[in-house]
Design an enzyme around this catalytic site. Structure first.
Site, PDB file in Angstrom:
ATOM      1  N   TYR A 168      41.104  36.239  28.385  1.00  0.00           N
ATOM      2  CA  TYR A 168      41.078  37.629  28.855  1.00  0.00           C
ATOM      3  C   TYR A 168      39.834  38.330  28.328  1.00  0.00           C
ATOM      4  O   TYR A 168      39.559  38.269  27.137  1.00  0.00           O
ATOM      5  CB  TYR A 168      42.321  38.390  28.366  1.00  0.00           C
ATOM      6  CG  TYR A 168      43.233  38.749  29.510  1.00  0.00           C
ATOM      7  CD1 TYR A 168      42.808  39.663  30.472  1.00  0.00           C
ATOM      8  CD2 TYR A 168      44.491  38.172  29.640  1.00  0.00           C
ATOM      9  CE1 TYR A 168      43.624  39.976  31.550  1.00  0.00           C
ATOM     10  CE2 TYR A 168      45.302  38.482  30.715  1.00  0.00           C
ATOM     11  CZ  TYR A 168      44.872  39.386  31.674  1.00  0.00           C
ATOM     12  OH  TYR A 168      45.663  39.695  32.743  1.00  0.00           O
ATOM     13  N   GLU A 178      38.797  41.781  29.469  1.00  0.00           N
ATOM     14  CA  GLU A 178      38.705  43.115  30.075  1.00  0.00           C
ATOM     15  C   GLU A 178      37.604  43.922  29.414  1.00  0.00           C
ATOM     16  O   GLU A 178      37.490  43.920  28.188  1.00  0.00           O
ATOM     17  CB  GLU A 178      40.044  43.843  29.955  1.00  0.00           C
ATOM     18  CG  GLU A 178      41.060  43.326  30.948  1.00  0.00           C
ATOM     19  CD  GLU A 178      42.447  43.903  30.703  1.00  0.00           C
ATOM     20  OE1 GLU A 178      42.765  44.196  29.540  1.00  0.00           O
ATOM     21  OE2 GLU A 178      43.191  44.038  31.674  1.00  0.00           O
ATOM     22  N   ASP A 237      25.947  45.432  52.771  1.00  0.00           N
ATOM     23  CA  ASP A 237      26.926  44.386  52.499  1.00  0.00           C
ATOM     24  C   ASP A 237      26.314  43.086  53.021  1.00  0.00           C
ATOM     25  O   ASP A 237      26.348  42.788  54.200  1.00  0.00           O
ATOM     26  CB  ASP A 237      28.247  44.690  53.215  1.00  0.00           C
ATOM     27  CG  ASP A 237      29.274  43.577  53.014  1.00  0.00           C
ATOM     28  OD1 ASP A 237      28.923  42.544  52.402  1.00  0.00           O
ATOM     29  OD2 ASP A 237      30.423  43.753  53.472  1.00  0.00           O
ATOM     30  N   THR A 257      29.342  38.587  48.691  1.00  0.00           N
ATOM     31  CA  THR A 257      30.140  37.486  48.172  1.00  0.00           C
ATOM     32  C   THR A 257      29.157  36.520  47.511  1.00  0.00           C
ATOM     33  O   THR A 257      27.947  36.617  47.715  1.00  0.00           O
ATOM     34  CB  THR A 257      30.851  36.711  49.294  1.00  0.00           C
ATOM     35  OG1 THR A 257      29.859  36.166  50.169  1.00  0.00           O
ATOM     36  CG2 THR A 257      31.787  37.595  50.094  1.00  0.00           C
ATOM     37  N   LYS A 274      29.114  32.238  50.199  1.00  0.00           N
ATOM     38  CA  LYS A 274      28.686  31.917  51.558  1.00  0.00           C
ATOM     39  C   LYS A 274      27.318  31.241  51.476  1.00  0.00           C
ATOM     40  O   LYS A 274      27.210  30.170  50.901  1.00  0.00           O
ATOM     41  CB  LYS A 274      28.749  33.177  52.423  1.00  0.00           C
ATOM     42  CG  LYS A 274      30.202  33.696  52.529  1.00  0.00           C
ATOM     43  CD  LYS A 274      30.368  34.934  53.384  1.00  0.00           C
ATOM     44  CE  LYS A 274      31.824  35.408  53.368  1.00  0.00           C
ATOM     45  NZ  LYS A 274      32.021  36.667  54.102  1.00  0.00           N
ATOM     46  N   ARG A 295      33.887  31.092  44.974  1.00  0.00           N
ATOM     47  CA  ARG A 295      34.443  32.240  45.704  1.00  0.00           C
ATOM     48  C   ARG A 295      34.433  33.429  44.768  1.00  0.00           C
ATOM     49  O   ARG A 295      35.041  33.397  43.702  1.00  0.00           O
ATOM     50  CB  ARG A 295      35.892  31.976  46.120  1.00  0.00           C
ATOM     51  CG  ARG A 295      36.123  30.749  46.951  1.00  0.00           C
ATOM     52  CD  ARG A 295      37.408  30.851  47.741  1.00  0.00           C
ATOM     53  NE  ARG A 295      37.180  31.672  48.908  1.00  0.00           N
ATOM     54  CZ  ARG A 295      36.516  31.252  49.988  1.00  0.00           C
ATOM     55  NH1 ARG A 295      36.034  30.038  50.052  1.00  0.00           N
ATOM     56  NH2 ARG A 295      36.332  32.058  51.005  1.00  0.00           N
TER      57      ARG A 295
END
Ligand code: PLP
Length: 420
Positions: free
Chosen positions: A52, A54, A199, A226, A229, A235
């Site tokens: 974790y 954060e 984008d 992203t 691609k 991903r």
């Protein structure tokens, strides 16, 4: 590979094995897909998934961050270098949440976004009626002036901008085959006091590989993308800010704690590895070859009189109106091409005369086949195979022969394990 899954979970092992066979024995032409390197997969599958983290490097909510800080800092530094900007948030879980965070960072509920018409190439996350974000913000549209040239109607864009005073002017698409005139967007945005956001989910790899223009060079404020691609990473998503620390701070807050909890540090590490690959000269060659291969396919479609939206392509993808040109609707084309081992997707065309579920077009692109090392000769032949298949869609023997040819091409060009 997969030894432990095999021993422990036969069902999932079999599905992964089947998918592996599917990916290696067929040609992937879905323009948003790619094959990542073994190094990216190793990072993605690493023990960083246990942690974790954060917060952001140096400012975390949990202890034990000496290595996660290294990983995330490297990812950020490489992203900034790759896209020539001053700030990067690499924690977005994917493209859609990156856009949601960006909207909340730059707007208040009820504010307006001016984006590409969804039927003219815009993405679901640009305010499709079925998305939640459409209930929070107001979306207005610009379009292509002429679907057969692909040129955006910049006069209309300016008119709508002056009328609706959007907070954000959004450039970017997932089914558009031409380059945008980013300078026109920034000019209009300045006039109405809007932020400019690109984008570039689909073309991030082309920009990174210097095969497409970087919107930051024309003064864009923010880029969302992203990483899986054309960029050929895990991903995931990412948000870049050109120079405004104020915007970058808002974006960091909107990603965490605004929208997400703990970042997926294994994915952040895989992003860092991917950016490292994208910074090499080999990646620039790859990006250039993606375009050459798309041009080779375009030439075949021209020759065979198949209508292409935008009149052809300047990037990695082609949208073909197969219903108009070959009498085969997009959905059937997708199914028939699957039978010969070519995967692509049906797609609506501009001002679609049919339906969303059974549209006129197909969309396909060259990023994944280029990763296999295929060049213009193979791209040309693949386009010919596609047209032959559609022209003889009911001829079983013909399709069998073409399936064998596709399989042989795949064997000649196996999916590579590394790129550097
Ligand atoms: C693919 C895509 C997205 C969404 O990315 P996901 O990772 O599927 O959430 C957003 N915008 C554009 C333009 C895209 O092409």
């Amino acid at each position: 590979m997969y030894d432990y899954i095999k021993k422990q979970d036969e069902e999932i092992f079999k599905a992964i094995e089947g998918e592996e066979e599917r990916q290696s024995s067929g040609i992937e032409l879905i323009p948003s897909e790619n094959y990542v390197s073994r190094a990216v997969r190793e990072a993605n599958g690493s023990i960083l998934t246990n942690k974790y983290s954060e917060g952001y490097p140096g400012k975390r909510y949990y202890g034990g961050q000496e290595f996660t800080d290294v990983v995330e800092t490297i990812a950020i530094e490489r992203a900034k270098k790759l896209f020539n900007c001053q700030f990067a948030n690499v924690q977005s879980l994917s493209g859609a949440p990156a856009n949601v965070a960006m909207y909340f960072a730059l707007m208040e509920p009820g504010d307006t976004v001016l984006g590409m018409d969804l039927g003219h190439g815009g993405h679901l996350t640009h305010g499709h009626p079925t998305t939640s974000i459409n209930k929070v913000f107001n979306f207005v549209r610009y379009k292509m002036k002429d679907p057969d040239t692909g040129e955006i109607d910049y006069d209309e864009l300016r008119r709508v901008a002056l009328e609706h005073k959007p907070k954000i002017i959004l450039a970017g698409f997932s089914a558009y085959s031409r380059e945008l005139d980013y300078a026109k967007f920034t000019e209009i945005a300045k006039e109405v006091g809007a932020y400019t956001v690109a984008d570039m989910a689909h073309i991030a790899g082309l920009i990174a590989g210097k095969a497409a223009r970087n919107p930051f060079d024309d003064g864009f404020d923010v880029i969302t993308t992203t990483t899986h691609k054309t960029l050929r990473g895990p991903r995931g998503g990412m948000i870049l800010t050109r120079e405004s620390e104020e915007i970058a701070t808002k974006i960091n807050k909107a990603v965490f704690p605004g929208l997400q909890g703990g970042p997926h540090m294994n994915v952040v590490a895989a992003k860092a590895v991917c950016f490292g690959e994208a910074l090499t000269p080999a990646f620039q060659e790859y990006a250039g070859q993606i375009l050459k291969n798309a041009k080779a396919m375009e030439a075949v479609l021209h020759r065979e009189n198949v209508r292409m939206l935008g009149g052809g392509t300047s990037n990695h993808l082609i949208l073909a109106d197969v219903f108009d040109s070959l009498g085969v609707p997009g959905k059937e084309a997708e199914t028939v091409l699957d039978e010969v081992g070519i995967t692509l997707n049906k797609n609506m065309i501009a001002d679609e005369p049919r339906t969303a579920m059974d549209p006129s077009g197909i969309r396909f692109g060259t990023p994944a086949m280029t990763t296999r090392g295929m060049k213009e000769t193979e791209a040309t032949r693949l386009a010919e195979i596609m047209i032959e298949t559609l022209r003889h869609k009911d001829d079983v023997a013909k399709k069998q022969t073409l399936r064998e040819e596709v399989r042989a091409m795949c064997e000649k060009f196996p999916i590579p394990e590394s790129f550097v």
